[in-house]
Design an enzyme around this catalytic site. Sequence first.
Site, PDB file in Angstrom:
ATOM      1  N   VAL A 199       0.860  -1.194   0.000  1.00 31.20           N
ATOM      2  CA  VAL A 199       0.000   0.000   0.000  1.00 31.20           C
ATOM      3  C   VAL A 199       0.890   1.237   0.000  1.00 31.20           C
ATOM      4  O   VAL A 199       1.614   1.491   0.962  1.00 31.20           O
ATOM      5  CB  VAL A 199      -0.952  -0.029   1.221  1.00 31.20           C
ATOM      6  CG1 VAL A 199      -1.751   1.260   1.307  1.00 31.20           C
ATOM      7  CG2 VAL A 199      -1.881  -1.231   1.133  1.00 31.20           C
ATOM      8  N   VAL A 200       0.860   1.976  -1.104  1.00 37.22           N
ATOM      9  CA  VAL A 200       1.768   3.117  -1.258  1.00 37.22           C
ATOM     10  C   VAL A 200       1.009   4.363  -1.693  1.00 37.22           C
ATOM     11  O   VAL A 200      -0.105   4.267  -2.225  1.00 37.22           O
ATOM     12  CB  VAL A 200       2.882   2.809  -2.283  1.00 37.22           C
ATOM     13  CG1 VAL A 200       3.796   1.722  -1.770  1.00 37.22           C
ATOM     14  CG2 VAL A 200       2.317   2.403  -3.629  1.00 37.22           C
TER      15      VAL A 200
ATOM     16  N   ASP B 269      -2.742   4.840  -3.602  1.00 35.51           N
ATOM     17  CA  ASP B 269      -3.821   5.661  -3.078  1.00 35.51           C
ATOM     18  C   ASP B 269      -4.558   6.385  -4.203  1.00 35.51           C
ATOM     19  O   ASP B 269      -3.938   6.914  -5.134  1.00 35.51           O
ATOM     20  CB  ASP B 269      -3.248   6.685  -2.097  1.00 35.51           C
ATOM     21  CG  ASP B 269      -4.310   7.226  -1.171  1.00 35.51           C
ATOM     22  OD1 ASP B 269      -4.237   6.938   0.031  1.00 35.51           O
ATOM     23  OD2 ASP B 269      -5.233   7.925  -1.659  1.00 35.51           O
TER      24      ASP B 269
ATOM     25  N   LYS C 268      -5.894   9.141  -4.162  1.00 44.16           N
ATOM     26  CA  LYS C 268      -5.607  10.581  -4.265  1.00 44.16           C
ATOM     27  C   LYS C 268      -4.123  10.867  -4.526  1.00 44.16           C
ATOM     28  O   LYS C 268      -3.681  12.009  -4.407  1.00 44.16           O
ATOM     29  CB  LYS C 268      -6.104  11.314  -3.021  1.00 44.16           C
ATOM     30  CG  LYS C 268      -5.490  10.865  -1.717  1.00 44.16           C
ATOM     31  CD  LYS C 268      -6.034  11.687  -0.559  1.00 44.16           C
ATOM     32  CE  LYS C 268      -5.395  11.285   0.765  1.00 44.16           C
ATOM     33  NZ  LYS C 268      -5.483   9.843   1.079  1.00 44.16           N
TER      34      LYS C 268
ATOM     35  N   GLU D 271       1.708  -8.953  15.886  1.00 46.43           N
ATOM     36  CA  GLU D 271       1.453  -8.400  17.214  1.00 46.43           C
ATOM     37  C   GLU D 271      -0.018  -8.574  17.558  1.00 46.43           C
ATOM     38  O   GLU D 271      -0.903  -8.262  16.760  1.00 46.43           O
ATOM     39  CB  GLU D 271       1.817  -6.908  17.221  1.00 46.43           C
ATOM     40  CG  GLU D 271       1.600  -6.238  18.556  1.00 46.43           C
ATOM     41  CD  GLU D 271       1.911  -4.745  18.517  1.00 46.43           C
ATOM     42  OE1 GLU D 271       2.344  -4.230  17.474  1.00 46.43           O
ATOM     43  OE2 GLU D 271       1.697  -4.099  19.562  1.00 46.43           O
TER      44      GLU D 271
ATOM     45  N   GLU E 141      -5.042  -1.115  13.549  1.00 44.11           N
ATOM     46  CA  GLU E 141      -4.210  -1.599  14.660  1.00 44.11           C
ATOM     47  C   GLU E 141      -4.982  -2.522  15.604  1.00 44.11           C
ATOM     48  O   GLU E 141      -4.474  -2.912  16.646  1.00 44.11           O
ATOM     49  CB  GLU E 141      -3.617  -0.409  15.429  1.00 44.11           C
ATOM     50  CG  GLU E 141      -2.605   0.347  14.576  1.00 44.11           C
ATOM     51  CD  GLU E 141      -2.004   1.543  15.276  1.00 44.11           C
ATOM     52  OE1 GLU E 141      -2.420   1.847  16.411  1.00 44.11           O
ATOM     53  OE2 GLU E 141      -1.127   2.190  14.672  1.00 44.11           O
TER      54      GLU E 141
ATOM     55  N   LYS F 182      -2.041 -15.290  27.905  1.00 43.55           N
ATOM     56  CA  LYS F 182      -0.787 -16.055  27.856  1.00 43.55           C
ATOM     57  C   LYS F 182      -0.238 -16.139  26.437  1.00 43.55           C
ATOM     58  O   LYS F 182       0.947 -16.359  26.241  1.00 43.55           O
ATOM     59  CB  LYS F 182      -1.042 -17.483  28.363  1.00 43.55           C
ATOM     60  CG  LYS F 182      -1.334 -17.553  29.840  1.00 43.55           C
ATOM     61  CD  LYS F 182      -0.050 -17.788  30.603  1.00 43.55           C
ATOM     62  CE  LYS F 182      -0.363 -18.212  32.034  1.00 43.55           C
ATOM     63  NZ  LYS F 182       0.821 -18.053  32.885  1.00 43.55           N
TER      64      LYS F 182
ATOM     65  N   LYS G 137      10.772   2.755   9.507  1.00 38.97           N
ATOM     66  CA  LYS G 137      10.673   3.312   8.183  1.00 38.97           C
ATOM     67  C   LYS G 137      12.032   3.506   7.556  1.00 38.97           C
ATOM     68  O   LYS G 137      12.980   3.884   8.246  1.00 38.97           O
ATOM     69  CB  LYS G 137      10.055   4.728   8.257  1.00 38.97           C
ATOM     70  CG  LYS G 137       8.695   4.836   8.833  1.00 38.97           C
ATOM     71  CD  LYS G 137       8.255   6.303   8.855  1.00 38.97           C
ATOM     72  CE  LYS G 137       6.862   6.501   9.347  1.00 38.97           C
ATOM     73  NZ  LYS G 137       5.767   6.012   8.556  1.00 38.97           N
TER      74      LYS G 137
END
Length: 417
Positions: A123-124, A150, A152, A238, A309, A330, A391
């Site tokens: 995704v850029v 994107d 836009k 995560e 997230e 756990k 980054k």
Amino acid sequence: VRLLFLKLSIGLGSLWMLYLASHLDTDKVSGFTRSHSWLEYTDEDGGPEKVCNCSGILQRDQESLEQAKLLTLTKTFRKRIQIPDEFYINETRDCRNFKLRRKYLTFPLSKEEEDFPLAYSMVVHHKVQNFERLLRAIYAPQNIYCVHVDKKSAPSVTSAILAITSCFPNVFMVSEAVSVVYAGWSRVQADLNCMADLYNASTKWKYFINLCGQDFPLKTNLEMVRMLQSLKGSNSLESESLPAEKRWRIHYVHNITDGKIKKPPPFNLPIKSGSAYIVVTRGYVGSVLKDSKIKDLTNWFKDTYSPDELIWATIQRIPGVPGSKWPSRKYDQTDVNAFARLVKWAWHEGSQDSESAVYPECQGNHVRSICVYGAGDLQWLLQNHHFFANKFDTATDPIAVFCLEKHLRHKALAEAE
Ligand SMILES: *[C@@H]1O[C@H](CO)[C@@H](O)[C@H](O)[C@H]1NC(C)=O
Ligand SMILES: *[C@@H]1O[C@H](CO)[C@@H](O)[C@H](O)[C@H]1NC(C)=O
Ligand SMILES: *[C@@H]1O[C@H](CO)[C@@H](O)[C@H](O)[C@H]1NC(C)=O
Ligand SMILES: *[C@@H]1O[C@H](CO)[C@@H](O)[C@H](O)[C@H]1NC(C)=O
């Protein structure tokens, strides 16, 4: 490897010759028993960064690091490293030449990798040079890549990226691009659209990895394949209990202007906290796209704050989802333990003898509290098990990217010998 190929070509006759010929660039076929050293990145391939001593930089040699730092601060150097979007449109007019000049891999480096294809969502929205160098670093013909630009983005960015993707049969633009808004649902939608396209485009790939334009790999494709095999069908991302200070994100409707109370989640499920960047099995992606219960949950997430997230971390703990973990705390997995992504947050930096520090100080500079890596971060980065780090920026420190890409290519070719 040479010996093996010789033995096989004697044993299996011309079949292997045919196989090899079809997998090697025709210009180079004569030397099929030769090493792949012509694919190394040499100084002739490099831009103005090539004056740096990358081996010194990787060892944190002070002199080499200072030289690199000085260079990145020089005005003429900063000017010379910029590449206009039009350049890529020119360069890709002749795809065969583009791939040769840029030394893209045109054959799988091993049978092991060929048998374990990966699917990428990228995704850029800007910085075409970062995208091209990232694509080149992860490109392998057996993998499959969906690129979401994107809606836009500047027309020159979209055109340049389209031109690059058009050179590869296994790299394509997403069928439906959205306009991505920070902390909004659209960030998830962009990945969902690529997931659907990738899922439909091929049934062969084993794992899905999503990236943004400022990620860069820390591992070769073979290393990733082997680490993924060691997961034995698990996902690696995560997924932690939602900390108290983030609970507002799901209790209120996120709508820029209002703060209406939100309905609780559709079924009794702990909402987990994680990252937008994941490493998951094809089965996980299948559940996301097809499971009606997960679709309800997905809809519920649409008006939370920064659902990117939360959503993947939560789905990772739904019993029955392929590669998932039980919801019990756990099984919580932190960002430093997951393979997916290494990010240096400003507030976790410090020295090793500080009890609260998680990693050493950023050697580049911070953008929105995230470290944009400098050449001085490379040694530490490569000591970690993560597949990708965020980054990187060729406009801030092109030397970090240059030394990393050179190192990885050299390693990949050495593994293939
Ligand atoms: C690069 O740095 C390494 C490590 O400090 C050093 O041994 C080597 O001589 C340097 N190479 C050049 C060309 O300066
Ligand atoms: C693109 O190609 C044209 C014609 O060959 C040339 O005039 C122009 O300078 C090139 N642009 C870039 C950015 O390389
Ligand atoms: C999957 O791809 C085929 C063509 O390969 C297309 O006909 C079909 O509509 C696609 N299905 C979905 C769900 O996108
Ligand atoms: C956000 O709130 C405004 C004003 O209260 C309302 O008109 C709009 O429909 C809401 N948008 C969403 C996505 O709920």
